[in-house]
Design a protein around this motif. Structure first.
Motif, PDB file in Angstrom:
ATOM      1  N   ILE A 173       0.849  -1.187   0.000  1.00 51.78           N
ATOM      2  CA  ILE A 173       0.000   0.000   0.000  1.00 51.78           C
ATOM      3  C   ILE A 173       0.890   1.245   0.000  1.00 51.78           C
ATOM      4  N   GLY A 174       0.269   2.423   0.100  1.00 48.45           N
ATOM      5  CA  GLY A 174       1.035   3.664   0.197  1.00 48.45           C
ATOM      6  C   GLY A 174       1.291   4.308  -1.139  1.00 48.45           C
ATOM      7  N   GLU A 175       2.533   4.708  -1.355  1.00 48.70           N
ATOM      8  CA  GLU A 175       2.911   5.424  -2.573  1.00 48.70           C
ATOM      9  C   GLU A 175       3.481   4.481  -3.615  1.00 48.70           C
ATOM     10  N   HIS A 176       3.193   4.754  -4.877  1.00 50.34           N
ATOM     11  CA  HIS A 176       3.849   4.026  -5.961  1.00 50.34           C
ATOM     12  C   HIS A 176       5.242   4.608  -6.101  1.00 50.34           C
ATOM     13  N   GLY A 177       6.208   3.978  -5.436  1.00 49.96           N
ATOM     14  CA  GLY A 177       7.566   4.514  -5.453  1.00 49.96           C
ATOM     15  C   GLY A 177       8.319   4.100  -4.208  1.00 49.96           C
ATOM     16  N   GLN A 178       9.265   4.925  -3.812  1.00 53.91           N
ATOM     17  CA  GLN A 178      10.158   4.567  -2.716  1.00 53.91           C
ATOM     18  C   GLN A 178       9.448   4.524  -1.362  1.00 53.91           C
ATOM     19  N   HIS A 179       8.247   5.086  -1.280  1.00 51.08           N
ATOM     20  CA  HIS A 179       7.487   5.059  -0.023  1.00 51.08           C
ATOM     21  C   HIS A 179       6.351   4.048  -0.069  1.00 51.08           C
ATOM     22  N   ALA A 180       6.510   3.031  -0.893  1.00 57.30           N
ATOM     23  CA  ALA A 180       5.571   1.910  -0.887  1.00 57.30           C
ATOM     24  C   ALA A 180       5.711   1.157   0.439  1.00 57.30           C
ATOM     25  N   VAL A 181       4.601   0.649   0.944  1.00 58.35           N
ATOM     26  CA  VAL A 181       4.593  -0.027   2.244  1.00 58.35           C
ATOM     27  C   VAL A 181       4.185  -1.493   2.079  1.00 58.35           C
ATOM     28  N   PRO A 182       5.144  -2.415   2.117  1.00 61.46           N
ATOM     29  CA  PRO A 182       4.782  -3.837   2.062  1.00 61.46           C
ATOM     30  C   PRO A 182       4.145  -4.251   3.386  1.00 61.46           C
ATOM     31  N   VAL A 183       2.966  -4.828   3.328  1.00 64.14           N
ATOM     32  CA  VAL A 183       2.240  -5.172   4.552  1.00 64.14           C
ATOM     33  C   VAL A 183       2.589  -6.605   4.956  1.00 64.14           C
ATOM     34  N   TRP A 184       3.745  -6.732   5.569  1.00 65.58           N
ATOM     35  CA  TRP A 184       4.235  -8.045   5.984  1.00 65.58           C
ATOM     36  C   TRP A 184       3.320  -8.705   7.003  1.00 65.58           C
ATOM     37  N   SER A 185       2.653  -7.898   7.819  1.00 71.83           N
ATOM     38  CA  SER A 185       1.827  -8.445   8.895  1.00 71.83           C
ATOM     39  C   SER A 185       0.645  -9.260   8.371  1.00 71.83           C
ATOM     40  N   LYS A 186       0.329  -9.106   7.073  1.00 73.02           N
ATOM     41  CA  LYS A 186      -0.815  -9.825   6.507  1.00 73.02           C
ATOM     42  C   LYS A 186      -0.413 -10.803   5.400  1.00 73.02           C
ATOM     43  N   VAL A 187       0.871 -11.054   5.236  1.00 74.68           N
ATOM     44  CA  VAL A 187       1.325 -11.990   4.196  1.00 74.68           C
ATOM     45  C   VAL A 187       1.097 -13.435   4.637  1.00 74.68           C
ATOM     46  N   THR A 188       0.533 -14.224   3.728  1.00 72.67           N
ATOM     47  CA  THR A 188       0.410 -15.664   3.959  1.00 72.67           C
ATOM     48  C   THR A 188       0.780 -16.402   2.676  1.00 72.67           C
ATOM     49  N   ILE A 189       1.061 -17.666   2.829  1.00 76.94           N
ATOM     50  CA  ILE A 189       1.293 -18.534   1.671  1.00 76.94           C
ATOM     51  C   ILE A 189       0.279 -19.666   1.754  1.00 76.94           C
ATOM     52  N   ALA A 190      -0.670 -19.623   0.838  1.00 79.79           N
ATOM     53  CA  ALA A 190      -1.775 -20.590   0.835  1.00 79.79           C
ATOM     54  C   ALA A 190      -2.438 -20.659   2.218  1.00 79.79           C
ATOM     55  N   GLY A 191      -2.591 -19.503   2.844  1.00 79.40           N
ATOM     56  CA  GLY A 191      -3.256 -19.427   4.142  1.00 79.40           C
ATOM     57  C   GLY A 191      -2.340 -19.627   5.333  1.00 79.40           C
ATOM     58  N   MET A 192      -1.099 -20.029   5.096  1.00 79.06           N
ATOM     59  CA  MET A 192      -0.137 -20.236   6.188  1.00 79.06           C
ATOM     60  C   MET A 192       0.662 -18.974   6.442  1.00 79.06           C
ATOM     61  N   SER A 193       0.925 -18.686   7.715  1.00 76.25           N
ATOM     62  CA  SER A 193       1.849 -17.596   8.021  1.00 76.25           C
ATOM     63  C   SER A 193       3.229 -17.969   7.488  1.00 76.25           C
ATOM     64  N   LEU A 194       4.091 -16.983   7.318  1.00 74.04           N
ATOM     65  CA  LEU A 194       5.431 -17.279   6.812  1.00 74.04           C
ATOM     66  C   LEU A 194       6.183 -18.211   7.761  1.00 74.04           C
ATOM     67  N   GLU A 195       5.984 -17.976   9.053  1.00 72.08           N
ATOM     68  CA  GLU A 195       6.668 -18.811  10.044  1.00 72.08           C
ATOM     69  C   GLU A 195       6.220 -20.267   9.932  1.00 72.08           C
ATOM     70  N   GLU A 196       4.920 -20.466   9.785  1.00 74.61           N
ATOM     71  CA  GLU A 196       4.398 -21.831   9.654  1.00 74.61           C
ATOM     72  C   GLU A 196       4.866 -22.473   8.357  1.00 74.61           C
ATOM     73  N   PHE A 197       4.845 -21.705   7.288  1.00 73.85           N
ATOM     74  CA  PHE A 197       5.269 -22.248   6.000  1.00 73.85           C
ATOM     75  C   PHE A 197       6.744 -22.648   6.047  1.00 73.85           C
ATOM     76  N   GLU A 198       7.579 -21.783   6.642  1.00 78.04           N
ATOM     77  CA  GLU A 198       9.009 -22.093   6.731  1.00 78.04           C
ATOM     78  C   GLU A 198       9.246 -23.355   7.556  1.00 78.04           C
ATOM     79  N   LYS A 199       8.469 -23.494   8.626  1.00 78.84           N
ATOM     80  CA  LYS A 199       8.632 -24.664   9.493  1.00 78.84           C
ATOM     81  C   LYS A 199       8.204 -25.953   8.783  1.00 78.84           C
ATOM     82  N   LEU A 200       7.058 -25.882   8.098  1.00 76.03           N
ATOM     83  CA  LEU A 200       6.525 -27.080   7.457  1.00 76.03           C
ATOM     84  C   LEU A 200       7.264 -27.453   6.174  1.00 76.03           C
ATOM     85  N   SER A 201       7.788 -26.441   5.482  1.00 77.18           N
ATOM     86  CA  SER A 201       8.442 -26.701   4.197  1.00 77.18           C
ATOM     87  C   SER A 201       9.944 -26.859   4.321  1.00 77.18           C
ATOM     88  N   ASP A 202      10.471 -26.494   5.500  1.00 81.76           N
ATOM     89  CA  ASP A 202      11.915 -26.516   5.735  1.00 81.76           C
ATOM     90  C   ASP A 202      12.647 -25.558   4.798  1.00 81.76           C
TER      91      ASP A 202
END
Length: 309
Positions: A173-202
């Motif tokens: 979200i945010g600005e198209h440019g250097q002030h773009a804001v990646p919303v890491w707090s809402k990222v999932t992979i197929a519904g899994m949090s990144l932490e869960e995905f990393e743990k399950l996928s190694d």
């Protein structure tokens, strides 16, 4: 019969014309450019492609604003020339303000029917300028915003994990440019949090900061090596147009007027065939909110260049 107008047929406009004619969404496409010879050449070149079996037979022509009176969608890619060595897209602001104001005045003179999509940079400021030019319905004016950053964000994450980017659910979200804001707090992979995905996928742990720094940088990698960027932004715009025309009611991070802040900025936005339906002022974590406020301030400063002319 659906009609599309394209204003500006430079590198991005040309690529968009190529991509959109394969979607079979419009039976007529009107091309407008201050360089009539260039417009004629592009139209003729695309017309010749229709002799191929997989190319849709569409009426593509060079036109004027009067030809947009019954258009359904107008895509604006017009811009002053872009130097590959520019430090930031806001360097285009002064030159593009009067250009965008003129486009909106010319369009308003003949119609308020079409949805108007801005690709011209800096897209957030230009979208805001467009909403202030006259009484054109603001819900019909939008910019591609951080759709492209979102695609890059998902691709960078997917590259790290060696998976399909379409398996990554996330947005910027945010600005198209250097002030773009990646919303890491809402990222999932197929519904899994990144932490869960990393743990399950190694898979190895992702470096969020490194990815965040790459989101805008990669666009300038393309710009400096190639001289321009046009492919990804064209595909992005095609997806937005398709969603609107087919009334898919998609939620996408596009830029639109935020009256309370007197800016245009990207947030998750529900769209339909009549334009902007609802903008979601989502909950962010503390760092993300701070970055988002920074994006607001940066866009405001860019808009204020108008008063310094």
């Amino acid at each position: 019969m659906m009609k599309l107008g394209i204003i500006g047929i430079g590198k991005v406009g040309s690529q968009f014309l190529t991509d959109i004619q394969y979607m079979n969404l419009f039976s007529k496409i009107v091309v407008i450019d201050s360089n009539a010879q260039l417009a004629e050449g592009e139209v003729l070149d695309h017309h010749h492609a229709q002799g191929l079996s997989r190319t849709n037979h569409i009426d593509i022509c060079v036109g004027t604003y009067n030809d947009l009176s019954d258009a359904d969608v107008v895509v604006v890619t017009a811009s002053v020339p872009m130097d590959p060595d520019i430090p930031d897209r806001t360097a285009l602001t002064k030159g593009n303000i009067s250009l965008i104001e003129d486009i909106m005045h010319q369009l308003y003179r003949v119609t308020t029917k079409p949805l108007v999509i801005f690709v011209s940079n800096p897209v957030d400021a230009m979208t805001y300028i467009a909403t202030q030019a006259n009484d054109y319905p603001n819900e019909k004016i939008m910019g591609t915003g951080t759709l492209l950053e979102t695609a890059r964000f998902k691709t960078l994450i997917a590259d790290h994990y060696d998976i399909d980017p379409k398996s990554v659910e996330g947005f910027v979200i945010g600005e198209h440019g250097q002030h773009a804001v990646p919303v890491w707090s809402k990222v999932t992979i197929a519904g899994m949090s990144l932490e869960e995905f990393e743990k399950l996928s190694d898979k190895p742990r992702i470096n969020k900061e490194a990815i965040s720094q790459q989101i805008d940088k990669v666009s300038f990698d393309v710009l400096k090596n190639k001289g321009w960027t046009n492919v990804a932004i064209s595909k992005t715009t095609v997806n937005l147009v398709k969603s609107l025309v087919l009334n898919e009611k998609s939620v996408m991070p596009i830029t639109s007027l935020q009256e309370q802040d007197q800016i245009a900025i990207s947030l998750p936005t529900l769209t339909h065939q009549n334009g902007i339906n609802q903008v979601f002022d989502i909950t962010l974590d503390e760092a993300e909110q701070q970055h988002f406020e920074g994006a607001k301030n940066y866009i405001k400063a860019t808009i204020n260049i108008k008063n310094q002319r």
